[in-house]
Write an enzyme that holds these catalytic residues in place. Sequence first.
Site, mmCIF file in Angstrom:
data_model
loop_
_atom_site.group_PDB
_atom_site.id
_atom_site.type_symbol
_atom_site.label_atom_id
_atom_site.label_comp_id
_atom_site.label_asym_id
_atom_site.label_seq_id
_atom_site.Cartn_x
_atom_site.Cartn_y
_atom_site.Cartn_z
ATOM 1 C CG ASP A 169 -15.552 -31.524 -41.561
ATOM 2 O OD1 ASP A 169 -15.264 -32.680 -41.165
ATOM 3 O OD2 ASP A 169 -15.106 -30.489 -41.031
ATOM 4 C CD GLU A 170 -11.825 -35.805 -40.965
ATOM 5 O OE1 GLU A 170 -10.592 -35.961 -40.909
ATOM 6 O OE2 GLU A 170 -12.562 -35.771 -39.961
ATOM 7 C CG ASP A 216 -11.137 -31.227 -40.710
ATOM 8 O OD1 ASP A 216 -10.848 -31.960 -39.757
ATOM 9 O OD2 ASP A 216 -12.215 -30.602 -40.761
#
Length: 390
Positions: free
Chosen positions: A108-109, A10
């Site tokens: 974003d992860e 993340d």
Amino acid sequence: MAERYIAHVDMDAFFAAIEQRDNPSFRGKPVIVGADPKRGKGRGVVSTCSYEARQFGIHSAMPISEAWRKCPKGIFVAPQMKKYSAASKIILKIFYDFTPDMEPISIDEAFLDISRSYKLFGEPMDVCRMIKERIKTETGLTASVGLAPNKFIAKIASDLKKPDGLVEVKPKDARAFLRPLDISRIWGLGPKTEKILKFHGISTIGQLAAMDSDRLFKFLGGRGLEFKELAFGIDNREVKTEGEVKSISNEITFEIDTANEDKIKSSLLALSDKVAFRLRKEDLKGKTITLKIRLEDFSTFNRSISIGFATNYADIIYGHIMKLYKSLKRGNKKIRLLGVKSSNFISAQITESLFEETENEKRENMHKVIENIRKKFGDKAIYRAGIKKG
Ligand code: TTP
Ligand code: MG
């Protein structure tokens, strides 16, 4: 079962970190990405903020006016999605260099199952270090990584030492690792459930694991037992890789099992809307619509209908879903999960009949308007009448 190594990656303060990277004068300062604060009168919310801004108590989804009050000297910037998507793409490519078993969760992860591939690079922790390094070199950004025997623990682990964190949890340490943590760290355990559990004196994951199953079932139904299993560190969910899309579905598990018809209808409408939106994004139409219902006793039913033509319109999907829903007898049992699925795809560019063409043209225009608004103001900007927000 062979040992599993699941990494959860993340990015740290993703949008804000990109702004700090691109504007050196922002570094080390409170940066808030989101709506225009208009000197405290702005509407809209914070998308995210730098760790410096978090010290002022600012966080994602907070009203921008409140963020301005907490830190009027902060640097407020509007989101630049293009830049963030570009960084996201680079990161995903890096992941694929380490394993094909990769499941992106958001911009974003992602989860990476490195069980099959880590030996090519060394130990599992070496893979995590290499991923962090490559992200740093190729994007100038930091990521936090959790390595664990399953998704549940990996996600908690990546969050624990943010920013720039790296946390490994070995299977033999899983119980001890989880025991002292707050129950709010359990993925999928919402604020309402947290309140119920805390009211009954359960605030740590260890206490939840030790709780009597019958009592837990009484408070939370079947969902409580699922949480208890997680509290024991058990989670067999696979990392879902992105293959060719064969179906698009959305599901909701209620925090508390329900028989409230309004709630059920508005949930089915919201799910139909989400599925239609995703179909249109993928440029697809589906000929088969499926309703999934799980009852409080965990009995699960899937009912499908082939509608004779392909569609990606929410109102058509919803109409058929309601027919399927009404045809299902569930006695006096409450519902714990609802799902809507579209499958049997054709390209959205194909029109199958003339009748469909004129009908579709009207709808097409309406949906285009909706999509433009969504693009401009985000997913939550438009709700059909009948969908409750939140
Ligand atoms: P997150 O990973 O939740 O947050 P983050 O990366 O900013 O910070 P953290 O270090 O705690 O991981 O979300 C990723 C991006 O998604 C975030 O940078 C901005 C966007 N986002 C929103 O636009 N609105 C939101 O409510 C949230 C939670 C995130
Ligand atoms: Mg993040």
